[in-house]
Design a protein around this motif. Structure first.
Motif, mmCIF file in Angstrom:
data_model
loop_
_atom_site.group_PDB
_atom_site.id
_atom_site.type_symbol
_atom_site.label_atom_id
_atom_site.label_comp_id
_atom_site.label_asym_id
_atom_site.label_seq_id
_atom_site.Cartn_x
_atom_site.Cartn_y
_atom_site.Cartn_z
ATOM 1 N N PRO B 87 50.218 1.897 -19.071
ATOM 2 C CA PRO B 87 50.865 2.779 -18.074
ATOM 3 C C PRO B 87 50.082 4.080 -17.914
ATOM 4 N N VAL B 88 49.951 4.502 -16.659
ATOM 5 C CA VAL B 88 49.089 5.644 -16.344
ATOM 6 C C VAL B 88 49.844 6.958 -16.552
ATOM 7 N N GLU B 89 49.201 7.917 -17.186
ATOM 8 C CA GLU B 89 49.803 9.245 -17.342
ATOM 9 C C GLU B 89 49.582 10.048 -16.061
ATOM 10 N N ILE B 90 50.627 10.652 -15.552
ATOM 11 C CA ILE B 90 50.491 11.445 -14.328
ATOM 12 C C ILE B 90 51.019 12.850 -14.581
ATOM 13 N N VAL B 142 55.373 11.880 -15.779
ATOM 14 C CA VAL B 142 55.295 10.433 -15.936
ATOM 15 C C VAL B 142 54.317 10.060 -17.064
ATOM 16 N N ASN B 143 54.846 9.480 -18.109
ATOM 17 C CA ASN B 143 54.080 8.937 -19.246
ATOM 18 C C ASN B 143 53.276 9.970 -20.032
#
Lengths: 472, 252
Positions: B87-90, B142-143
């Motif tokens: 999962p991509v960190e944003i 996000v993440n």
């Protein structure tokens, strides 16, 4: 000689003649101090002429196309026509909860045209009044900070300015009302104007200001404004600058700051729009324990141009400074960042940080960034950095996979990118509305009216107003 | 629900999927297993619409629509969900804002009324409970700063929020300790219905102790070479993949 070139040369000559005549006419009013300063500055401007790209500090910033236009250098001294002055503006509320002082085409609007004195002794008034009524303060401060003698535009401003704002906060005053100073241009006259502001914050005092450079119609204008700021020992000034100029406008907005011991200067410049915008911020940390945060954000598209130049001098030890500018540059727009931190020989224990991050949305846009440290002390902690990048494709894929369209996916990433700068705004109403404005700007939904300090009922209606301060 | 026929996919001229067939019906749980580098994650990415991959031939029909004609976001709005392996960190995009934007757009696409702020927050709370997501999400990006386990749980949380019809979970079990694995599996099971389908891509049989599959597929060299029921997974766990390679060699 080309026609355009001729216009530029005439502009210089006309300015010189106007200045000379004004110095003579005002010699009695202004006092010898100011007259002498203007005379010197006029000679300086005559010698230097308008800056060209041959000069190092103007290498990336070309004024040529903006100087080769027809300007009216007397426009701001002509009284507003009666029709405009009579129309009352429907202004529901002041959304930033500030005390509003508006200059419309160079003229102060009702409520701001005289001297405002607060109970705590704070004074706000037009510069034209201050140079007479507060001549001692003027003599102590004016021209003492804007000292870059090699800069022709500083010289021109000193020689020619007739109006601007003057703000004085005495010692030991926490001024709890934020002051919003609006410089709004909406004229077909091709206004060319030099405006001069002076802000004096006394010892251990606090002030928060919002300086707005606005224009609402796509008419040519060239505004060269200088703000000199003195922050005494233990004082704090928050200085927000909001610029939303149309694409035909040039604005050169220079801020010169001198800080005393344990003082604090927090500057946050948000540039939403503008044909040519140049912001020079020069800070001298002149007392131990002083701190300056100079941060900003620019969102440029079309053929717009922005240049942010920050110069911070650590003149003494134990001071801290931070520079952070973030930009999103789209279409054919260009941005320039010059960060310069100078640490003097004895300025030990300096902590200085400098950063410029950019997102370049198109190959046709251009970004120049030049973070620079000049250090003569040996016990300091300084860092600098710059990035130019594109939006993260892995993040875009992730966001789109959740059902969000490309446009909104980009928007989320761009808003996140600029969030770091917006989050630092300490005025809650302003922070919320900045976040909204930036969102609108990025979505291409921003009309110049949105950002205007005056919330009028019909955004398409040309702005014609008179402000009643009792309603603010 | 999903029908993949003779799918060929290349990256920079190198073929990764070479004639893959797969059919998934509503109410089913599928597991795709196989050695590293056989194209399992590629398959999931291609269905999601990642343009790093080029589909050279074959088709993907999803609920009667040619999925390859749709944009990434329209595939998601049609009910396809990909649980990312990484999962991509944003940074700077809050989970709340992210999910709000996604739900708004999906509802608009489906002609549904938008949720009010109150309704949205209530819905988000319900889904958090459903997947036992205890972390405070509201103001977190996000993440960003999530542990490996939290990131995977967050994928399942997003799956619960978006209520997809077809989910591909790409190695959702990798890097999870046994407790996190149990929570993830419980979430997936809780979201299961006779109207949706789930495909889990995994290396390990242990996930399948918690998510019981109807079909187990083995991928090798860019296609599905063997399909069985749950017992196939147990057999793979015990014997590895070599016997499948040998079987394939023998057929040639």
């Amino acid at each position: 000689m080309s026609k355009a070139n001729e216009i530029a040369i005439n502009l210089k000559q006309n300015l010189l003649s106007k200045i000379e005549a004004n110095i003579k006419a005002n010699a009695d009013n202004e006092g010898a101090y100011l007259s002498d300063m203007r005379k010197k500055a006029m000679e300086e401007f005559d010698r230097l002429g308008f800056p060209t790209i041959k000069l190092e500090s103007w290498r990336k910033t070309n004024l040529k196309t903006f100087l080769e236009r027809d300007y009216n250098i007397e426009a701001i001294n002509e009284p507003l026509n009666a029709k405009e002055a009579d129309t009352t503006l429907m202004c529901e509320s002041n959304k930033y909860d500030t005390d509003l002082y508006t200059q419309f085409n160079g003229q102060w609007m009702k409520g701001a045209e005289g001297v405002t004195t607060y109970e705590n002794g704070t004074i706000v008034c037009p510069m034209s009044i201050a140079i007479i009524a507060f001549s001692e303060l003027i003599e102590t401060h004016l021209g003492k900070y804007a000292t870059d003698s090699d800069n022709a535009l500083t010289a021109l401003n000193t020689a020619d300015f007739s109006e601007g704002y003057f703000v004085y906060v005495p010692d030991n005053v926490e001024h709890n009302r934020s002051l919003q100073m609006v410089n709004l241009i909406d004229s077909k006259d091709g206004i060319f104007a030099n405006m001069r502001n002076l802000v004096i914050v006394g010892k251990n005092s606090k002030l928060r200001m919002l300086h707005c450079d606005d224009s609402v119609s796509n008419n040519t204008s060239f505004i060269n404004n200088i703000t000199e700021i003195s922050i005494a020992d233990g004082a704090k000034l928050d200085f927000y600058k909001l610029q939303n100029k149309d694409n035909e406008s040039a604005v050169i907005s220079s801020t010169f700051v001198k800080q005393g011991a344990n003082s604090n200067f927090a500057s946050n410049t948000i540039i939403l729009n503008g044909g040519l915008v140049k912001n020079d911020t020069k800070v001298i940390l002149n007392g131990r324990g002083a701190n300056a945060d100079v941060i900003g954000l620019y969102l440029m598209d079309g053929h717009q141009f922005v240049d942010n130049h920050v110069h911070i001098t650590h003149a003494v030890s134990n001071c801290t400074s931070k520079q952070l500018f973030k930009g999103i540059v789209d279409e054919f727009a260009r941005s320039v960042f010059n960060g310069h931190t100078l640490v003097a020989k004895d300025a030990q224990q300096t902590i200085a940080y400098q950063n410029n991050n950019n997102i370049q949305l198109t190959k046709t846009s251009k970004i120049d960034t030049n973070p620079f440290l000049e250090i003569y002390a040996d016990d300091v902690k300084c860092s600098h950095g710059a990035t130019v990048g594109q939006l993260d494709t892995a993040a875009l894929f992730y966001i789109k996979q959740r059902g969000i369209c490309e446009r909104n996916a980009k928007m989320l990433l761009m808003l996140a990118f600029v969030g770091e700068v917006i989050d630092k705004i300490e005025l809650p109403n302003l922070r919320a509305s900045m976040a909204e404005l930036v969102g609108k700007r990025l979505k291409g939904e921003l009309s110049s009216c949105d950002q205007c300090s005056i919330t009028c009922a019909d955004p398409d209606k040309p702005i014609q107003f008179e402000i009643d301060m009792s309603k603010v | 629900m999903l029908e993949i026929k003779n799918l060929h996919v290349s990256v920079e001229g190198k073929e990764i999927l070479s004639g893959l067939d797969l059919t998934v019906n509503a109410g089913e749980v599928h597991a795709i297993m196989g050695p590293n580098g056989t194209g399992k994650s590629t398959l999931a990415s291609v269905i999601a619409g990642n343009d790093a991959y080029e589909v050279t031939s074959g088709e993907i029909i999803y609920q009667g629509k040619n999925l390859l004609d749709l944009s990434i976001e329209d595939r998601a709005r049609e009910g396809f969900f990909l649980g990312f392996q990484y999962p991509v960190e944003i940074p700077g995009v809050s989970m709340t804002n992210f999910m709000r934007t996604a739900i708004d757009e999906i509802r608009e696409y489906r002609g549904q009324k938008p949720l009010t702020a109150g309704e949205f927050l209530k819905y988000m709370k319900e889904k958090k409970e459903l997947v036992e997501m205890h972390a405070k999400l509201n103001n977190r990006s996000v993440n960003q700063g999530f542990s490996g386990g939290e990131k995977k749980k967050n994928e399942i949380f997003q799956m619960a929020m978006l209520e997809p019809t077809l989910s591909f979970l790409d190695e959702t079990d990798s890097g999870l300790d046994i407790d996190a694995l149990r929570i993830v599996a419980k979430g997936v099971t809780a979201l299961k219905s006779d109207k949706n389908a789930t495909v889990v891509i995994t290396h390990y049989q242990r996930l399948l102790d918690y998510i019981v599959p109807d079909f187990v597929h083995v991928m090798y060299d860019g296609k599905i070479v063997k399909t069985g029921d749950r017992s196939l997974a147990l057999e793979l766990e015990e014997k590895g993949y070599d016997w499948i390679k040998e079987e394939l060699e023998a057929k040639k």
